[in-house]
Enzyme design. Structure first.
Site, PDB file in Angstrom:
ATOM      1  N   ARG A 106       0.816  -1.231   0.000  1.00  7.78           N
ATOM      2  CA  ARG A 106       0.000   0.000   0.000  1.00  7.78           C
ATOM      3  C   ARG A 106       0.849   1.281   0.000  1.00  7.78           C
ATOM      4  O   ARG A 106       0.404   2.335   0.444  1.00  7.78           O
ATOM      5  CB  ARG A 106      -0.970   0.047   1.186  1.00  7.78           C
ATOM      6  CG  ARG A 106      -2.024  -1.010   1.165  1.00  7.78           C
ATOM      7  CD  ARG A 106      -2.960  -0.878  -0.047  1.00  7.78           C
ATOM      8  NE  ARG A 106      -3.912  -1.964  -0.054  1.00  7.78           N
ATOM      9  CZ  ARG A 106      -3.664  -3.158  -0.621  1.00  7.78           C
ATOM     10  NH1 ARG A 106      -2.545  -3.379  -1.274  1.00  7.78           N
ATOM     11  NH2 ARG A 106      -4.554  -4.109  -0.553  1.00  7.78           N
ATOM     12  N   SER A 137     -11.417  -0.320   2.539  1.00  8.68           N
ATOM     13  CA  SER A 137     -10.747  -0.565   3.832  1.00  8.68           C
ATOM     14  C   SER A 137     -10.272   0.756   4.408  1.00  8.68           C
ATOM     15  O   SER A 137      -9.481   1.452   3.783  1.00  8.68           O
ATOM     16  CB  SER A 137      -9.544  -1.485   3.651  1.00  8.68           C
ATOM     17  OG  SER A 137      -9.982  -2.751   3.274  1.00  8.68           O
ATOM     18  N   GLU A 182      -5.940   4.118   6.066  1.00 10.82           N
ATOM     19  CA  GLU A 182      -5.538   3.992   4.653  1.00 10.82           C
ATOM     20  C   GLU A 182      -5.912   5.231   3.828  1.00 10.82           C
ATOM     21  O   GLU A 182      -5.049   5.805   3.174  1.00 10.82           O
ATOM     22  CB  GLU A 182      -6.141   2.729   4.056  1.00 10.82           C
ATOM     23  CG  GLU A 182      -5.288   2.131   2.960  1.00 10.82           C
ATOM     24  CD  GLU A 182      -5.882   0.854   2.410  1.00 10.82           C
ATOM     25  OE1 GLU A 182      -5.566  -0.210   2.942  1.00 10.82           O
ATOM     26  OE2 GLU A 182      -6.662   0.922   1.443  1.00 10.82           O
TER      27      GLU A 182
HETATM   28  C1  FAD Z   1     -15.458   0.242  -1.964  1.00 10.58           C
HETATM   29  C2  FAD Z   1     -13.967   0.476  -2.095  1.00 10.58           C
HETATM   30  C3  FAD Z   1     -13.128  -0.620  -2.249  1.00 10.58           C
HETATM   31  C4  FAD Z   1     -11.751  -0.431  -2.365  1.00 10.58           C
HETATM   32  N1  FAD Z   1     -10.963  -1.534  -2.513  1.00 10.58           N
HETATM   33  C5  FAD Z   1      -9.622  -1.388  -2.611  1.00 10.58           C
HETATM   34  C6  FAD Z   1      -8.787  -2.536  -2.751  1.00 10.58           C
HETATM   35  O1  FAD Z   1      -9.255  -3.673  -2.803  1.00 10.58           O
HETATM   36  N2  FAD Z   1      -7.460  -2.333  -2.829  1.00 10.58           N
HETATM   37  C7  FAD Z   1      -6.898  -1.088  -2.796  1.00 10.58           C
HETATM   38  O2  FAD Z   1      -5.676  -0.990  -2.903  1.00 10.58           O
HETATM   39  N3  FAD Z   1      -7.668   0.009  -2.691  1.00 10.58           N
HETATM   40  C8  FAD Z   1      -9.006  -0.097  -2.597  1.00 10.58           C
HETATM   41  N4  FAD Z   1      -9.809   1.001  -2.456  1.00 10.58           N
HETATM   42  C9  FAD Z   1      -9.183   2.332  -2.414  1.00 10.58           C
HETATM   43  C10 FAD Z   1      -9.243   3.089  -3.767  1.00 10.58           C
HETATM   44  O3  FAD Z   1     -10.140   2.498  -4.646  1.00 10.58           O
HETATM   45  C11 FAD Z   1      -7.872   3.174  -4.439  1.00 10.58           C
HETATM   46  O4  FAD Z   1      -6.930   3.788  -3.585  1.00 10.58           O
HETATM   47  C12 FAD Z   1      -7.927   3.958  -5.757  1.00 10.58           C
HETATM   48  O5  FAD Z   1      -6.726   3.764  -6.468  1.00 10.58           O
HETATM   49  C13 FAD Z   1      -8.165   5.448  -5.570  1.00 10.58           C
HETATM   50  O6  FAD Z   1      -8.404   6.013  -6.850  1.00 10.58           O
HETATM   51  P1  FAD Z   1      -9.023   7.450  -6.996  1.00 10.58           P
HETATM   52  O7  FAD Z   1      -8.950   7.833  -8.429  1.00 10.58           O
HETATM   53  O8  FAD Z   1     -10.358   7.510  -6.384  1.00 10.58           O
HETATM   54  O9  FAD Z   1      -7.965   8.317  -6.179  1.00 10.58           O
HETATM   55  P2  FAD Z   1      -8.282   9.534  -5.196  1.00 10.58           P
HETATM   56  O10 FAD Z   1      -8.984   9.021  -3.997  1.00 10.58           O
HETATM   57  O11 FAD Z   1      -8.899  10.632  -5.949  1.00 10.58           O
HETATM   58  O12 FAD Z   1      -6.798   9.955  -4.784  1.00 10.58           O
HETATM   59  C14 FAD Z   1      -6.034   9.110  -3.931  1.00 10.58           C
HETATM   60  C15 FAD Z   1      -4.626   9.731  -3.788  1.00 10.58           C
HETATM   61  O13 FAD Z   1      -3.953   9.684  -5.031  1.00 10.58           O
HETATM   62  C16 FAD Z   1      -3.593  11.005  -5.465  1.00 10.58           C
HETATM   63  N5  FAD Z   1      -3.812  11.017  -6.905  1.00 10.58           N
HETATM   64  C17 FAD Z   1      -4.931  10.658  -7.566  1.00 10.58           C
HETATM   65  N6  FAD Z   1      -4.728  10.737  -8.887  1.00 10.58           N
HETATM   66  C18 FAD Z   1      -3.453  11.151  -9.061  1.00 10.58           C
HETATM   67  C19 FAD Z   1      -2.640  11.411 -10.195  1.00 10.58           C
HETATM   68  N7  FAD Z   1      -3.099  11.249 -11.430  1.00 10.58           N
HETATM   69  N8  FAD Z   1      -1.356  11.828 -10.007  1.00 10.58           N
HETATM   70  C20 FAD Z   1      -0.869  11.992  -8.745  1.00 10.58           C
HETATM   71  N9  FAD Z   1      -1.588  11.766  -7.629  1.00 10.58           N
HETATM   72  C21 FAD Z   1      -2.868  11.334  -7.802  1.00 10.58           C
HETATM   73  C22 FAD Z   1      -4.521  11.945  -4.705  1.00 10.58           C
HETATM   74  O14 FAD Z   1      -3.956  13.234  -4.546  1.00 10.58           O
HETATM   75  C23 FAD Z   1      -4.635  11.221  -3.376  1.00 10.58           C
HETATM   76  O15 FAD Z   1      -3.468  11.448  -2.629  1.00 10.58           O
HETATM   77  C24 FAD Z   1     -11.191   0.869  -2.342  1.00 10.58           C
HETATM   78  C25 FAD Z   1     -12.056   1.975  -2.203  1.00 10.58           C
HETATM   79  C26 FAD Z   1     -13.421   1.785  -2.079  1.00 10.58           C
HETATM   80  C27 FAD Z   1     -14.323   2.971  -1.950  1.00 10.58           C
END
Ligand code: FAD
Length: 340
Positions: free
Chosen positions: A165, A238, A335
């Site tokens: 992570r 999570s 997380e």
């Molecule tokens: C129901 C649910 C289930 C999930 N299951 C998992 C799982 O099984 N495994 C897991 O690892 N995660 C899981 N997650 C967490 C999440 O889905 C991941 O972390 C995902 O990659 C976040 O993507 P996002 O576009 O929403 O990022 P955001 O939440 O918008 O951003 C997350 C972080 O990344 C940065 N960021 C985003 N895009 C960029 C970019 N292009 N360049 C630089 N920085 C950037 C943001 O500034 C922030 O710090 C889950 C979340 C939910 C709601």
């Protein structure tokens, strides 16, 4: 590129809490990213680049800066030979659609990461993982804007500092790189065993052989039965990472508490955070004071039933952290990132 004012941050977090952002804009290209950064700089404002907010919680105080929403699209497949393919995707592509299309192309490497919310460009940030895969196994290169050098750079996967992570993007180089595309190295073959136990059970029960499509099907079935859908109830998946402790600490813990569900990993022993939370008294726990709850089938997931503020969420989180620390002496780490 349109700049909006006074935007609700709750609309940019799947937990659906948080204050107001002074400004926001959506960027659809590398040029628009540079334009947005230039605008923030000219206004002397901080900025933050996000995807779809599935790993973010926003402070109630809001963000006095520019929220940059990454919507850069793109899906290009290059077959190097019969076995190896390179898939380059725009950072703003919805992740699950990337997985779906790679599986439809008969490719293996990211199929176990099906149904994870968010954008492709966010997956390297915390080295997204599930069911035995994480993106560190397949990221070939990342294209990013390096805000230190004010130039676009290409970073090879081996130079991303990936761990459980974590990556350099959420540790040593936090905030420095803005990812605009990711290239994955995928293979045209069936994933080899061992499979994650829940996936294995699904395949056995359904009498299906393992291939990228059936693994995706299994993961979707397991995830849908276990995890809440953020479009129905606010959550960030999570909320806590499974804690990793040293082998010596695990031996001591076991002496005091008996066997605890765990996995041996290179860093030591990874404990089941869900088990710790249940044992600390938070199984299917609904907190009327804060409007928060633990999800009935996965207590690592905190859900927003009717919380009014991020302060409510943080108060509920702290109750759980304190209870686990008091009972087991183990510190749970959050997380999702609290911003700004
Ligand atoms: C129901 C649910 C289930 C999930 N299951 C998992 C799982 O099984 N495994 C897991 O690892 N995660 C899981 N997650 C967490 C999440 O889905 C991941 O972390 C995902 O990659 C976040 O993507 P996002 O576009 O929403 O990022 P955001 O939440 O918008 O951003 C997350 C972080 O990344 C940065 N960021 C985003 N895009 C960029 C970019 N292009 N360049 C630089 N920085 C950037 C943001 O500034 C922030 O710090 C889950 C979340 C939910 C709601």
């Amino acid at each position: 590129m349109q700049i909006l004012q006074n935007v609700s941050l709750a609309d940019h977090s799947t937990m659906r809490l948080g204050g107001i952002a002074a400004y926001s804009c959506e960027i659809a290209s590398r040029a628009e990213l540079v334009e947005a950064l230039g605008w923030a700089s000219s206004q002397q404002l901080p900025y933050r680049v996000i995807g779809s907010g599935s790993n973010i919680i926003w402070a109630d105080e809001g963000f006095q800066g520019l929220l940059i929403i990454n919507a850069i699209k793109g899906f290009e497949l290059y077959d190097e030979d019969e076995q190896n393919s390179y898939l380059t995707v725009g950072a703003g592509e919805p992740w699950d659609s990337v997985v779906e299309r790679s599986v439809a192309a008969g490719l293996s490497g990211i199929e176990a990461l099906s149904l994870i919310p968010g954008t492709a460009g966010a997956t390297p940030i915390q080295n997204v993982g599930a069911y035995g895969q994480d993106v560190s196994q397949t990221v070939a290169t990342i294209e990013a804007y390096d805000t230190s050098q004010q130039a676009y750079v290409t970073i090879p996967g081996f130079d991303c500092g990936f761990g459980y992570r974590t990556s350099r993007f959420n540790t040593s180089d936090r905030g420095r790189f803005i990812i605009t595309s990711v290239t994955f190295h995928l293979v045209r073959s069936n994933p080899l065993p061992p499979y994650y136990p829940a996936v294995e059970h699904y395949l056995t029960d359904m009498h299906k052989a393992a291939n990228p499509a059936t693994i995706r099907e299994a993961v979707i079935s397991v995830r849908s039965s276990k995890l809440p859908d953020p479009s129905i109830i606010g959550n960030n998946g999570s909320f806590f990472a499974n804690p990793i402790i040293s082998t010596g600490d695990y031996t001591q813990l076991e002496a005091g508490h008996g066997q605890i569900p765990h996995w041996e990993v290179s860093e030591g022993v990874k404990l089941s955070g869900a088990w710790l939370i249940e044992q600390a008294g938070f199984k299917d726990f609904h907190d009327t004071a804060t409007g928060m709850a633990t999800w009935y089938s996965q207590p690592l997931v905190l859900v927003n039933e009717h919380a009014k503020s991020t302060a409510d969420l943080l108060a509920f989180k702290q109750q759980i952290v304190n209870a686990v620390a008091a009972k087991f002496g183990v510190q749970l780490e959050q997380e999702p990132e609290l911003l700004p």
